[in-house]
Design an enzyme around this catalytic site. Structure first.
Site, PDB file in Angstrom:
ATOM      1  N   GLY A  12       0.805  -1.218   0.000  1.00 32.16           N
ATOM      2  CA  GLY A  12       0.000   0.000   0.000  1.00 32.16           C
ATOM      3  C   GLY A  12       0.838   1.268   0.000  1.00 32.16           C
ATOM      4  N   VAL A  14       2.301   2.682   2.340  1.00 31.99           N
ATOM      5  CA  VAL A  14       3.533   2.584   3.124  1.00 31.99           C
ATOM      6  C   VAL A  14       4.449   1.500   2.560  1.00 31.99           C
ATOM      7  CG1 VAL A  14       4.455   1.916   5.381  1.00 31.99           C
ATOM      8  CG2 VAL A  14       2.595   3.563   5.229  1.00 31.99           C
ATOM      9  N   GLU A 162       6.328   3.820  10.731  1.00 35.21           N
ATOM     10  CA  GLU A 162       6.677   4.662   9.578  1.00 35.21           C
ATOM     11  C   GLU A 162       6.141   6.077   9.801  1.00 35.21           C
ATOM     12  OE1 GLU A 162       8.761   4.069   7.027  1.00 35.21           O
ATOM     13  OE2 GLU A 162       8.395   6.219   6.996  1.00 35.21           O
ATOM     14  N   LYS A 222       4.615   6.262  17.925  1.00 32.40           N
ATOM     15  CA  LYS A 222       3.955   6.517  16.629  1.00 32.40           C
ATOM     16  C   LYS A 222       2.581   7.141  16.846  1.00 32.40           C
ATOM     17  CE  LYS A 222       2.699   6.629  12.517  1.00 32.40           C
ATOM     18  NZ  LYS A 222       3.228   7.564  11.547  1.00 32.40           N
ATOM     19  N   ARG A 262      10.103  27.850  20.253  1.00 32.80           N
ATOM     20  CA  ARG A 262       9.558  26.722  21.019  1.00 32.80           C
ATOM     21  C   ARG A 262       8.320  26.147  20.322  1.00 32.80           C
ATOM     22  NH1 ARG A 262       8.633  29.904  26.393  1.00 32.80           N
ATOM     23  NH2 ARG A 262       7.837  31.280  24.766  1.00 32.80           N
ATOM     24  N   VAL A 272      -9.844  23.434   6.217  1.00 35.26           N
ATOM     25  CA  VAL A 272     -11.196  22.889   6.346  1.00 35.26           C
ATOM     26  C   VAL A 272     -11.206  21.630   7.232  1.00 35.26           C
ATOM     27  CG1 VAL A 272     -10.834  21.739   4.126  1.00 35.26           C
ATOM     28  CG2 VAL A 272     -13.143  22.004   4.953  1.00 35.26           C
ATOM     29  N   GLY A 273     -10.038  21.208   7.645  1.00 32.74           N
ATOM     30  CA  GLY A 273      -9.953  20.050   8.544  1.00 32.74           C
ATOM     31  C   GLY A 273      -8.951  19.036   8.018  1.00 32.74           C
ATOM     32  N   CYS A 278      -4.572   8.370   8.632  1.00 32.56           N
ATOM     33  CA  CYS A 278      -3.872   8.127   9.903  1.00 32.56           C
ATOM     34  C   CYS A 278      -4.386   8.919  11.097  1.00 32.56           C
ATOM     35  CB  CYS A 278      -2.385   8.409   9.709  1.00 32.56           C
ATOM     36  SG  CYS A 278      -1.602   7.230   8.600  1.00 32.56           S
ATOM     37  N   LYS A 281      -7.808   7.888  12.756  1.00 32.67           N
ATOM     38  CA  LYS A 281      -7.708   6.479  13.179  1.00 32.67           C
ATOM     39  C   LYS A 281      -6.775   6.324  14.384  1.00 32.67           C
ATOM     40  CE  LYS A 281      -4.850   3.898  10.534  1.00 32.67           C
ATOM     41  NZ  LYS A 281      -3.732   3.367  11.343  1.00 32.67           N
TER      42      LYS A 281
HETATM   43  P1  NAD Z   1      -3.041   0.444   2.479  1.00 34.86           P
HETATM   44  O1  NAD Z   1      -4.457   0.095   2.721  1.00 34.86           O
HETATM   45  O2  NAD Z   1      -2.668   1.403   1.404  1.00 34.86           O
HETATM   46  O3  NAD Z   1      -2.200  -0.893   2.195  1.00 34.86           O
HETATM   47  C1  NAD Z   1      -2.331  -2.062   2.939  1.00 34.86           C
HETATM   48  C2  NAD Z   1      -2.236  -3.267   1.983  1.00 34.86           C
HETATM   49  O4  NAD Z   1      -2.165  -4.458   2.767  1.00 34.86           O
HETATM   50  C3  NAD Z   1      -3.444  -3.427   1.049  1.00 34.86           C
HETATM   51  O5  NAD Z   1      -2.994  -3.370  -0.295  1.00 34.86           O
HETATM   52  C4  NAD Z   1      -4.019  -4.800   1.424  1.00 34.86           C
HETATM   53  O6  NAD Z   1      -4.510  -5.514   0.312  1.00 34.86           O
HETATM   54  C5  NAD Z   1      -2.816  -5.486   2.010  1.00 34.86           C
HETATM   55  N1  NAD Z   1      -3.123  -6.605   2.912  1.00 34.86           N
HETATM   56  C6  NAD Z   1      -3.997  -6.621   3.963  1.00 34.86           C
HETATM   57  N2  NAD Z   1      -3.969  -7.821   4.555  1.00 34.86           N
HETATM   58  C7  NAD Z   1      -3.091  -8.596   3.879  1.00 34.86           C
HETATM   59  C8  NAD Z   1      -2.617  -9.934   4.026  1.00 34.86           C
HETATM   60  N3  NAD Z   1      -3.051 -10.701   5.028  1.00 34.86           N
HETATM   61  N4  NAD Z   1      -1.711 -10.372   3.147  1.00 34.86           N
HETATM   62  C9  NAD Z   1      -1.264  -9.589   2.148  1.00 34.86           C
HETATM   63  N5  NAD Z   1      -1.652  -8.325   1.958  1.00 34.86           N
HETATM   64  C10 NAD Z   1      -2.555  -7.817   2.820  1.00 34.86           C
HETATM   65  O7  NAD Z   1      -2.486   0.947   3.888  1.00 34.86           O
HETATM   66  P2  NAD Z   1      -1.268   1.961   4.156  1.00 34.86           P
HETATM   67  O8  NAD Z   1      -1.723   3.374   4.009  1.00 34.86           O
HETATM   68  O9  NAD Z   1      -0.055   1.496   3.417  1.00 34.86           O
HETATM   69  O10 NAD Z   1      -1.041   1.734   5.716  1.00 34.86           O
HETATM   70  C11 NAD Z   1      -0.450   0.550   6.218  1.00 34.86           C
HETATM   71  C12 NAD Z   1      -0.115   0.766   7.684  1.00 34.86           C
HETATM   72  O11 NAD Z   1       0.857   1.820   7.806  1.00 34.86           O
HETATM   73  C13 NAD Z   1      -1.297   1.185   8.557  1.00 34.86           C
HETATM   74  O12 NAD Z   1      -1.141   0.612   9.831  1.00 34.86           O
HETATM   75  C14 NAD Z   1      -1.140   2.694   8.653  1.00 34.86           C
HETATM   76  O13 NAD Z   1      -1.685   3.207   9.844  1.00 34.86           O
HETATM   77  C15 NAD Z   1       0.368   2.850   8.671  1.00 34.86           C
HETATM   78  N6  NAD Z   1       0.862   4.155   8.175  1.00 34.86           N
HETATM   79  C16 NAD Z   1       0.304   4.729   7.065  1.00 34.86           C
HETATM   80  C17 NAD Z   1       0.812   5.935   6.585  1.00 34.86           C
HETATM   81  C18 NAD Z   1       0.234   6.595   5.367  1.00 34.86           C
HETATM   82  O14 NAD Z   1       0.610   7.728   5.109  1.00 34.86           O
HETATM   83  N7  NAD Z   1      -0.639   5.971   4.620  1.00 34.86           N
HETATM   84  C19 NAD Z   1       1.906   6.530   7.211  1.00 34.86           C
HETATM   85  C20 NAD Z   1       2.457   5.902   8.328  1.00 34.86           C
HETATM   86  C21 NAD Z   1       1.934   4.708   8.794  1.00 34.86           C
HETATM   87  C1  UDX Z   2       0.557  11.959   8.716  1.00 35.81           C
HETATM   88  C2  UDX Z   2       1.854  12.283   9.467  1.00 35.81           C
HETATM   89  O1  UDX Z   2       2.311  13.593   9.111  1.00 35.81           O
HETATM   90  C3  UDX Z   2       2.913  11.254   9.132  1.00 35.81           C
HETATM   91  O2  UDX Z   2       4.087  11.494   9.898  1.00 35.81           O
HETATM   92  C4  UDX Z   2       2.372   9.874   9.445  1.00 35.81           C
HETATM   93  O3  UDX Z   2       3.328   8.890   9.111  1.00 35.81           O
HETATM   94  C5  UDX Z   2       1.075   9.616   8.700  1.00 35.81           C
HETATM   95  O4  UDX Z   2       0.123  10.653   9.018  1.00 35.81           O
HETATM   96  P1  UDX Z   2      -0.312  12.337   6.234  1.00 35.81           P
HETATM   97  O5  UDX Z   2      -1.648  12.045   6.820  1.00 35.81           O
HETATM   98  O6  UDX Z   2       0.123  11.603   5.021  1.00 35.81           O
HETATM   99  O7  UDX Z   2       0.824  12.088   7.339  1.00 35.81           O
HETATM  100  O8  UDX Z   2      -0.228  13.900   5.872  1.00 35.81           O
HETATM  101  P2  UDX Z   2      -0.015  15.238   6.734  1.00 35.81           P
HETATM  102  O9  UDX Z   2       0.917  16.095   5.994  1.00 35.81           O
HETATM  103  O10 UDX Z   2       0.334  14.960   8.139  1.00 35.81           O
HETATM  104  O11 UDX Z   2      -1.442  15.926   6.665  1.00 35.81           O
HETATM  105  C6  UDX Z   2      -2.561  15.369   7.333  1.00 35.81           C
HETATM  106  C7  UDX Z   2      -3.758  16.274   7.166  1.00 35.81           C
HETATM  107  O12 UDX Z   2      -3.601  17.478   7.925  1.00 35.81           O
HETATM  108  C8  UDX Z   2      -3.996  16.732   5.714  1.00 35.81           C
HETATM  109  O13 UDX Z   2      -5.366  16.719   5.432  1.00 35.81           O
HETATM  110  C9  UDX Z   2      -3.438  18.138   5.701  1.00 35.81           C
HETATM  111  O14 UDX Z   2      -4.021  18.936   4.720  1.00 35.81           O
HETATM  112  C10 UDX Z   2      -3.824  18.603   7.101  1.00 35.81           C
HETATM  113  N1  UDX Z   2      -2.985  19.723   7.577  1.00 35.81           N
HETATM  114  C11 UDX Z   2      -1.659  19.542   7.765  1.00 35.81           C
HETATM  115  C12 UDX Z   2      -3.580  20.947   7.843  1.00 35.81           C
HETATM  116  O15 UDX Z   2      -4.784  21.118   7.678  1.00 35.81           O
HETATM  117  N2  UDX Z   2      -2.791  21.980   8.301  1.00 35.81           N
HETATM  118  C13 UDX Z   2      -1.450  21.834   8.507  1.00 35.81           C
HETATM  119  O16 UDX Z   2      -0.802  22.808   8.923  1.00 35.81           O
HETATM  120  C14 UDX Z   2      -0.862  20.576   8.223  1.00 35.81           C
END
Ligand code: NAD
Ligand code: UDX
Length: 464
Positions: A12, A14, A162, A222, A262, A272-273, A278, A281
């Site tokens: 996905g 990540v 991550e 995290k 600081r 707008v929010g 992440c 959740k």
């Molecule tokens: P995602 O939904 O994009 O990807 C997850 C993938 O895992 C999907 O493609 C799904 O099909 C696959 N999957 C699920 N169960 C499986 C299994 N049993 N075997 C094989 N594949 C399987 O999710 P994501 O955004 O990559 O997030 C993954 C994790 O990383 C989450 O815990 C999320 O909170 C965390 N995370 C996400 C972000 C982000 O910016 N998206 C940043 C930091 C951490």
């Molecule tokens: C976030 C964390 O930043 C990252 O470290 C973590 O691994 C995953 O979650 P992400 O959700 O991808 O990353 O984007 P981020 O840049 O944090 O923005 C999150 C939301 O906040 C967006 O909708 C963004 O538009 C909003 N945001 C961010 C604001 O509205 N104002 C700001 O000043 C910064």
């Protein structure tokens, strides 16, 4: 221990980019990213790099360099697990939508399935790395499953959350503020596992930026990082409403406080929010953990970050309705942007979905232009909310592939995502195409207010 083969479960947002960078920086290590979703894997293997399943600036170049050399995408999960010495679990951990903790706790079913599959398949010792964001103490459950259902081989569990943000993922991965590794340093096997992962990151991350700690601190760090970041956004958004009521300007306030070293200037952009997969959740998860431990005040404190965010989205939609003479029935509101932030095609929890839903309750037609989000995805987002029949969503939400077409005949336009290209549009041309008076609701404070007002727009930003 010299790792030669890595498997990552979950291709996905990540798993894909993270493994692409690990493979790029470690050409001697074979990295296989596996997923159950065959379409996603096919897209990762697409010869046209524009068809990768994730839009992330710079990702295509890294994939082009490493794919087929030492980076592979596959649906053969068992084979990749068996061949790997180190396995990242990078699957989704969404908010639970059933049973105990519904609407709050993280759903760990996908993580547990991975643990069970690793246990079943592994015939040699493995290091299992939690890359997914997980509640504190999840490693204990994973260890339990592995030890009790495995084939007697040794499993070392590490936590390596991550911190990348979407839209800037490649830079965040290439030059991370820090890499965090949690492990059991009380045993020599634990120490070896930590060192093996440190060595992988050391290929490009300076030693002083790689932090090692115990597993629980790593897991909790995290959730804490995301809670703090989201809290800043809700704090500045709370002040934006006060600014609107008093005549202060939130951008001036943000600048003034951000110059205090600081406080610092980042993450003070009123909007707008916040959206994204992440923030909400992970805070809900934190709230659930605190509640489960009887820490009600802690839980309530963090829950308010979410309540403030919901309020900000509602307030934005209600302001549009009120300004358009308290009725949007039969009117067209054009949206610029649907993604939760710029430079990504990810729409999870995007404010645009909720604002559209509220306006559609009032029977407004929404015409959306987003440079990277497909019409199918927008409909899917609304259908997922499940507030009205799918055919009504299709009736009220229209998508355009050209921004000027989206704005044709609109009574108002709302900016929901801060895509850079919006600033370069021919705003006089847009003004000419819109109904008069022409309103702009800038949910990201990105457009040039003075220039738009000179043309004749009635401009409403956030917090001024
Ligand atoms: P995602 O939904 O994009 O990807 C997850 C993938 O895992 C999907 O493609 C799904 O099909 C696959 N999957 C699920 N169960 C499986 C299994 N049993 N075997 C094989 N594949 C399987 O999710 P994501 O955004 O990559 O997030 C993954 C994790 O990383 C989450 O815990 C999320 O909170 C965390 N995370 C996400 C972000 C982000 O910016 N998206 C940043 C930091 C951490
Ligand atoms: C976030 C964390 O930043 C990252 O470290 C973590 O691994 C995953 O979650 P992400 O959700 O991808 O990353 O984007 P981020 O840049 O944090 O923005 C999150 C939301 O906040 C967006 O909708 C963004 O538009 C909003 N945001 C961010 C604001 O509205 N104002 C700001 O000043 C910064």
């Amino acid at each position: 221990m010299n790792i030669k083969s890595i498997c990552c479960i979950g291709a996905g947002y990540v798993g894909g980019p993270t493994m692409a960078v690990i493979a790029q920086k470690n050409p001697d290590i074979k990295v296989t990213v596996v997923d159950l979703n065959a379409q996603r894997i096919a897209d990762w293997n697409h010869t046209d790099l524009k068809k990768l399943p994730i839009y992330e600036p710079g990702l295509d170049e890294v994939v082009a360099e490493a794919r087929g050399r030492n980076l592979f995408f596959s649906t053969e999960v068992d084979k990749a697990i068996d061949a790997a010495e180190l396995i990242f679990i990078s699957v989704n951990t969404p908010t639970k939508n059933y049973g105990a903790g519904k609407g709050m706790a993280a759903d760990l079913k996908y993580v547990e399935l991975c643990a069970r599959q690793i246990a079943k398949v592994a015939t040699s010792d493995k290091i299992v790395v939690e890359k997914s964001t997980l509640p504190v103490k999840t490693a204990e459950a994973i260890q339990n499953i592995l030890d009790h259902t495995g084939n007697g081989v040794d499993f070392q569990i590490l936590s390596n959350p991550e911190f990348l943000a979407e839209g800037t993922a490649m830079r965040d991965l290439a030059v991370p503020d820090r890499v965090l590794i949690g492990g059991d340093s009380s045993s020599s096997k634990g120490q070896q596992a930590i060192q093996a992962l440190v060595d992988i990151y050391s290929s490009w991350v300076p030693k002083e930026n790689i932090l090692t700690t115990n597993v629980w601190s790593s897991e909790l760090s995290k959730l804490t990082a995301n809670a703090f970041l989201a809290q800043r956004v809700s704090s500045i958004n709370a002040l934006s409403e006060l600014c609107e009521a008093t005549g202060a300007d939130v951008q001036e306030v943000a600048k003034a406080i951000g110059m205090d070293s600081r406080i610092g200037p980042k993450f003070l952009q009123a909007s707008v929010g916040f959206g994204g997969s992440c923030f909400q959740k992970d805070i809900l998860n934190l709230v659930y953990i605190a509640k489960s431990l009887g820490l009600d005040e802690v839980a309530d404190y963090w829950h308010h970050v979410i309540l403030m965010n919901n309020h900000q989205r509602d307030r934005f939609a209600k302001n549009i309705i009120k300004t358009l003479y308290s009725t949007v029935n039969g009117k067209t509101i054009a949206f610029l942007g649907w993604a939760f932030k710029k430079d990504t095609n990810d729409t999870r929890e995007s404010a645009a979905i909720y604002v559209a839903d509220l306006l559609m309750d009032e029977q407004a037609t929404i015409k959306v232009f987003d440079p990277k989000v497909t019409a199918t995805q927008m409909q899917a987002d609304l259908n997922y909310l499940n507030t009205r029949p799918e055919d009504e969503n299709a009736t009220y939400l229209k998508t355009e592939r050209d921004p000027y077409a989206a704005l044709e005949g609109a009574h108002a336009l709302a900016v929901l995502t801060e895509w850079d290209e919006f600033k370069t549009y021919d705003w006089q041309r847009i003004y000419n195409k819109m109904q008069k008076p022409a309103f702009v609701f800038d949910g990201r404070n990105v457009l040039d207010r003075a220039a738009l007002e000179t043309i004749g727009f009635i401009y409403k930003g956030i917090g001024s």
